[in-house]
Write a protein that holds these residues in place. Structure first.
Motif, mmCIF file in Angstrom:
data_model
loop_
_atom_site.group_PDB
_atom_site.id
_atom_site.type_symbol
_atom_site.label_atom_id
_atom_site.label_comp_id
_atom_site.label_asym_id
_atom_site.label_seq_id
_atom_site.Cartn_x
_atom_site.Cartn_y
_atom_site.Cartn_z
ATOM 1 N N MET A 1 1.257 -1.336 -0.469
ATOM 2 C CA MET A 1 -0.205 -0.079 -0.086
ATOM 3 C C MET A 1 0.915 1.349 0.182
ATOM 4 S SD MET A 1 -3.017 -1.107 2.570
ATOM 5 C CE MET A 1 -3.681 -3.008 2.557
ATOM 6 N N ASN A 2 1.533 1.239 -1.018
ATOM 7 C CA ASN A 2 2.506 2.548 -0.781
ATOM 8 C C ASN A 2 1.796 3.632 -1.251
ATOM 9 O OD1 ASN A 2 4.714 1.323 -0.628
ATOM 10 N ND2 ASN A 2 5.211 0.370 -2.621
ATOM 11 N N ILE A 3 2.253 4.755 -1.197
ATOM 12 C CA ILE A 3 1.640 6.494 -1.694
ATOM 13 C C ILE A 3 2.426 6.381 -3.514
ATOM 14 C CG2 ILE A 3 4.452 7.422 -1.292
ATOM 15 C CD1 ILE A 3 2.373 10.161 -0.360
ATOM 16 N N ILE A 4 0.621 6.718 -3.569
ATOM 17 C CA ILE A 4 0.261 7.368 -5.174
ATOM 18 C C ILE A 4 1.115 7.805 -6.033
ATOM 19 C CG2 ILE A 4 -0.774 7.019 -6.784
ATOM 20 C CD1 ILE A 4 -2.100 4.666 -5.753
ATOM 21 N N THR A 5 0.092 9.321 -5.411
ATOM 22 C CA THR A 5 0.505 10.410 -5.936
ATOM 23 C C THR A 5 1.102 11.135 -5.818
ATOM 24 O OG1 THR A 5 -2.179 10.338 -7.022
ATOM 25 C CG2 THR A 5 -0.956 12.042 -6.796
ATOM 26 N N LEU A 6 0.931 12.210 -3.932
ATOM 27 C CA LEU A 6 1.525 13.009 -2.937
ATOM 28 C C LEU A 6 2.499 12.778 -2.672
ATOM 29 C CD1 LEU A 6 -2.053 15.202 -2.070
ATOM 30 C CD2 LEU A 6 -0.617 15.016 -4.624
ATOM 31 N N ALA A 7 3.216 14.123 -2.458
ATOM 32 C CA ALA A 7 4.765 12.860 -1.077
ATOM 33 C C ALA A 7 4.099 14.098 0.288
ATOM 34 C CB ALA A 7 5.795 14.410 -1.977
ATOM 35 N N ASN A 104 -6.304 -0.456 -6.872
ATOM 36 C CA ASN A 104 -5.521 -0.867 -7.572
ATOM 37 C C ASN A 104 -4.322 -1.057 -6.297
ATOM 38 O OD1 ASN A 104 -6.586 -1.604 -9.737
ATOM 39 N ND2 ASN A 104 -6.091 0.364 -10.858
ATOM 40 N N ASN A 105 -4.754 0.057 -5.644
ATOM 41 C CA ASN A 105 -3.330 0.708 -4.397
ATOM 42 C C ASN A 105 -3.255 -0.625 -2.957
ATOM 43 O OD1 ASN A 105 -0.948 1.641 -3.100
ATOM 44 N ND2 ASN A 105 -2.468 2.922 -1.982
ATOM 45 N N ALA A 106 -4.282 -0.906 -3.050
ATOM 46 C CA ALA A 106 -4.559 -1.884 -2.110
ATOM 47 C C ALA A 106 -4.068 -3.173 -2.144
ATOM 48 C CB ALA A 106 -5.751 -1.902 -1.083
ATOM 49 N N GLU A 107 -4.185 -3.614 -3.906
ATOM 50 C CA GLU A 107 -4.221 -5.222 -4.038
ATOM 51 C C GLU A 107 -5.265 -6.098 -3.813
ATOM 52 O OE1 GLU A 107 0.092 -5.622 -3.672
ATOM 53 O OE2 GLU A 107 0.851 -4.260 -4.834
ATOM 54 N N ILE A 108 -6.610 -5.961 -3.290
ATOM 55 C CA ILE A 108 -7.040 -6.953 -3.203
ATOM 56 C C ILE A 108 -8.441 -6.401 -3.456
ATOM 57 C CG2 ILE A 108 -6.353 -7.303 -0.862
ATOM 58 C CD1 ILE A 108 -8.626 -5.791 0.080
ATOM 59 N N ASN A 150 -3.120 7.807 -0.238
ATOM 60 C CA ASN A 150 -2.633 6.328 0.192
ATOM 61 C C ASN A 150 -3.831 5.382 0.940
ATOM 62 O OD1 ASN A 150 -1.071 4.275 0.510
ATOM 63 N ND2 ASN A 150 0.059 5.311 2.328
ATOM 64 N N THR A 151 -3.094 4.070 0.536
ATOM 65 C CA THR A 151 -4.628 3.074 1.665
ATOM 66 C C THR A 151 -4.310 2.407 2.981
ATOM 67 O OG1 THR A 151 -4.151 1.556 0.074
ATOM 68 C CG2 THR A 151 -5.412 2.707 -0.211
ATOM 69 N N TYR A 152 -4.454 2.275 3.437
ATOM 70 C CA TYR A 152 -4.687 1.573 4.984
ATOM 71 C C TYR A 152 -5.449 0.313 5.307
ATOM 72 C CZ TYR A 152 -2.511 6.191 5.155
ATOM 73 O OH TYR A 152 -2.000 7.806 4.381
ATOM 74 N N PRO A 153 -4.655 -0.300 5.884
ATOM 75 C CA PRO A 153 -5.919 -1.999 6.459
ATOM 76 C C PRO A 153 -6.777 -1.428 7.402
ATOM 77 C CG PRO A 153 -3.485 -2.097 7.016
ATOM 78 C CD PRO A 153 -3.201 -0.947 6.352
ATOM 79 N N ALA A 154 -7.665 -1.723 6.943
ATOM 80 C CA ALA A 154 -8.755 -1.740 8.086
ATOM 81 C C ALA A 154 -9.174 -3.340 8.466
ATOM 82 C CB ALA A 154 -10.090 -0.720 7.760
ATOM 83 N N ILE A 195 -1.424 10.011 10.507
ATOM 84 C CA ILE A 195 -0.836 10.847 9.836
ATOM 85 C C ILE A 195 -0.002 12.043 10.518
ATOM 86 C CG2 ILE A 195 -2.069 9.499 7.815
ATOM 87 C CD1 ILE A 195 -4.191 12.317 7.734
ATOM 88 N N SER A 196 0.133 11.942 11.380
ATOM 89 C CA SER A 196 0.598 13.559 12.130
ATOM 90 C C SER A 196 1.791 13.695 11.822
ATOM 91 C CB SER A 196 0.712 13.321 13.813
ATOM 92 O OG SER A 196 1.023 12.129 14.031
ATOM 93 N N GLU A 197 2.363 11.977 11.393
ATOM 94 C CA GLU A 197 4.085 13.065 10.325
ATOM 95 C C GLU A 197 4.109 12.335 9.241
ATOM 96 O OE1 GLU A 197 6.559 12.917 11.957
ATOM 97 O OE2 GLU A 197 5.325 13.806 14.351
ATOM 98 N N GLY A 198 2.807 11.530 8.419
ATOM 99 C CA GLY A 198 2.958 12.108 6.944
ATOM 100 C C GLY A 198 2.287 10.635 6.717
ATOM 101 N N THR A 199 1.713 11.012 5.123
ATOM 102 C CA THR A 199 0.553 9.583 5.108
ATOM 103 C C THR A 199 1.218 8.526 4.683
ATOM 104 O OG1 THR A 199 -0.014 11.036 3.245
ATOM 105 C CG2 THR A 199 -0.830 11.576 4.708
ATOM 106 N N SER A 200 2.613 7.959 3.492
ATOM 107 C CA SER A 200 2.949 7.754 3.572
ATOM 108 C C SER A 200 2.958 5.995 4.119
ATOM 109 C CB SER A 200 4.408 7.889 3.273
ATOM 110 O OG SER A 200 5.785 7.771 3.956
ATOM 111 N N ASP A 201 3.328 4.866 3.798
ATOM 112 C CA ASP A 201 3.266 3.343 5.054
ATOM 113 C C ASP A 201 4.116 3.574 6.073
ATOM 114 O OD1 ASP A 201 1.451 2.797 3.328
ATOM 115 O OD2 ASP A 201 2.204 1.424 2.327
ATOM 116 N N ASP A 202 5.773 3.914 5.390
ATOM 117 C CA ASP A 202 6.736 3.851 6.616
ATOM 118 C C ASP A 202 6.026 5.732 7.565
ATOM 119 O OD1 ASP A 202 7.203 6.187 4.849
ATOM 120 O OD2 ASP A 202 8.883 6.181 4.411
#
Length: 603
Positions: A1-7, A104-108, A150-154, A195-202
């Protein structure tokens, strides 16, 4: 679930800077000369989705002031419809968010969107898995350019999503509803996304809050004394708890309604700890002379009349759906729409398959162990097969003859064993045998309530909503036909949606009635004594709900008749634009999103 569009490191900061931290106007300061006096509604206009009748094509609505647009869940087309406003302020279709990018991003494989929240330039969407008992996702979009962030698991079946006021925490209620044949019952859970530090997976932090500590034999099971746990087919507590809705308090707590369990869970958003799971008790429908509050209800759909009465040892489980939080004098409160909800799990099958599974056949009964057992119809005709239900009629209970509701000298033909009177009301079948001193439990409370965060009731609206919304001409009507009296035996007007707003120093509550329709407004500034302000129902009871209906007025062609107006309010969103106050209402049956202006009088 990697970030797609925005930094993420720059996009989030830019969005929050541009939009501010709150979609709602700040409370008026104590120095303000004008204070709230009264409020009334006026209709601005509606947007029609154009989809099939009753297809949940305008279910949940949210407003983002950064873009001045409404974001509406359209489950039918699996999109988020985006509405802007014309020069008169009426909602019009502007565009849509296609959820293919999230899949597509979540791959499910993803199914329908269930909820949306827009705030500070971000749009978070709860999307269930195509296989509903598998884990879904929360998709995050930029409201300005509709790019996926981004997408995040629920958890399984994320049913509601919200954000903290600063937009840095996303919370989802994962209902975890079983499959129709009850072969798969996932756990209910809550997802918290920081997401206070950012929206990417890391940089983002995703936490799944589970309730397994409350399972039998585990450390916290003893805390559930007042929580309804029917545990169908031996489900664990974690499977039985089904998070429905979320309210975030000023003290950074997430209060979760566990509707079928008649309870609240409280989660500390700082520590992610479940502080409590608290049962809400029951509402007495007894008269004052019988020791009750004197609340009344109309409980039969067979008399064609709107007749209110009290009944000894008849109670309602609150079972709230939507909830919202507000604060008065530093104290957090929760307002709840006490809809009530039963469990009925079913699937399509032939009768022989249903019989073989020892489930309840709900189709035409061709044969059960008889000469036609191998007939083509018995083997091939497809109908509903019920694997589990906790619903029944009061007449189906085994009630002790000494129970007051069995006393014909008091109630005549109205006794509970009469299938056309008291026996009509829907009841919980958790305990089919009712002793003389026990209460008969029904679904919902036909009201809204106010609670503190310890689950203690501060106020209940009693019979007010029924009296406000019903009259001798139109009463206890469903949202898919115009027939009177057909919801009296179920949950009446069925409060479904709530919203709160602070306007000119007053805390106001808005309650949507799913079946009868309409929205009621109350001043909640004194939580123990709310004041009714106004009620509006943009529904024309004299028009058919569809362009073709049957003899009972029910839809036959799935083609909604716009002249019928709004049917089935599911969500309410307060917003402020052009120096005016508004609410938007999403109506899932009619597929309409309707905007009302709030005419505020100050003094």
């Amino acid at each position: 679930m990697n970030i797609i569009t925005l930094a993420s490191a720059i996009s989030l900061a830019a969005l929050l800077t541009a939009c501010g931290s709150d979609d709602k106007p700040s409370p008026i300061s104590e120095k303000s000369i004008k204070t709230f006096k009264s409020l009334s509604f006026s209709l601005v206009g509606s947007h029609e989705s154009g989809n099939d009748f009753g297809s949940s094509s305008a279910e949940i609505v949210s407003y983002d002031k950064s873009t001045d647009k409404l974001y509406v869940v359209n489950s039918r087309s699996q999109t988020i419809d985006i509405l802007s406003f014309d020069t008169q302020g009426k909602p019009v279709k502007h565009g849509e968010i296609d959820l293919t990018s999230a899949q597509n991003n979540a791959e499910i494989a993803l199914g329908a969107a269930n909820s949306v929240v827009a705030k500070n330039g971000l749009v978070a969407i709860a999307i269930e898995n195509k296989h509903k008992q598998s884990n879904g996702v929360i998709a995050l979009y930029n409201s300005d350019n509709l790019a996926l962030i981004n997408t995040y698991p629920a958890g399984a079946l994320p049913d509601m999503v919200t954000m903290s006021e600063d937009g840095l925490t996303i919370i989802a209620a994962n209902e975890g509803e079983p499959s129709g044949d009850y072969s798969n019952d996932p756990e209910g859970s809550v997802t918290i996304i920081d997401i206070s530090e950012g929206t990417s997976d890391d940089l983002s932090l995703v936490t799944q809050i589970r309730f397994d500590d409350f399972n039998a034999g585990n450390a916290r099971h003893g805390e559930l004394e007042n929580v309804r746990l029917p545990a169908p087919k031996g489900a664990s507590v974690a499977q039985d708890l089904e998070p429905e809705y979320i309210a975030v308090t000023q003290k950074n707590k997430a209060v979760i309604s566990l509707q079928e369990n008649n309870a609240f869970a409280v989660i500390d958003l700082s520590t992610h700890a479940i502080e409590t799971v608290q049962g809400l008790g029951v509402k007495s429908w007894s008269s004052i002379s019988d020791g009750g509050q004197g609340y009344q209800l109309d409980l039969t759909n067979k008399d064609g009349e709107f007749t209110l009465n009290s009944y000894p040892q008849l109670v309602g489980y609150y079972m709230p759906d939507s909830i919202a939080a507000f604060t008065i004098s530093g104290q957090d409160y929760i307002i709840s729409a006490n809809e009530g909800d039963g469990r009925e799990y079913m699937y399509d099958a032939s009768q022989d398959v249903c019989d073989a599974a020892s489930h309840e056949w709900d189709g035409n009964d061709y044969s059960v162990g008889g000469a036609d057992e191998n007939s083509e119809r018995y083997l091939n005709e497809i109908g509903h097969c019920i694997s589990y239900t906790d619903e029944g009629r009061a007449k189906d209970l085994n009630v002790d003859p000494l129970h007051p509701l069995m006393d014909a000298s008091l109630y005549g033909d109205e006794i509970i064993s009469n299938k056309n009177a008291l026996g009509r009301i829907k009841v919980l079948m958790d305990k089919p045998n009712i002793a003389a001193g026990e209460s008969v439990p029904t679904f919902g409370a036909r009201s809204f309530s106010i609670w503190n965060t310890q689950g203690e009731q501060v106020f209940d609206s009693g019979t007010q909503l029924s009296n406000i919304a019903n009259n001798n001409e139109h009463f206890n009507t469903s949202n898919d036909s115009q027939k009177n009296d057909n919801r009296s035996d179920d949950k009446g007007v069925e409060p479904e949606a709530v919203e709160v707003a602070v306007i000119n120093g007053a805390t106001l509550g808005f309650i949507g009635l799913e079946r009868q329709g309409g929205v009621a407004a109350y001043d909640l500034s004194n939580p123990s004594a709310p004041v009714f302000l106004d009620y509006i129902n943009n529904r024309n009871f004299n028009e058919n709900v569809c362009t073709v209906v049957d003899n009972d007025g029910e839809c036959e062609n799935n083609d909604y008749n716009p002249a019928a107006g709004d049917l089935g309010p599911e969500s309410i969103e307060y917003f402020y634009r052009d120096n005016q106050h508004y609410i938007a209402v999403g109506n899932e049956v009619s597929g309409t999103t309707t905007v009302f202006k709030l005419n505020v009088v100050t003094q």
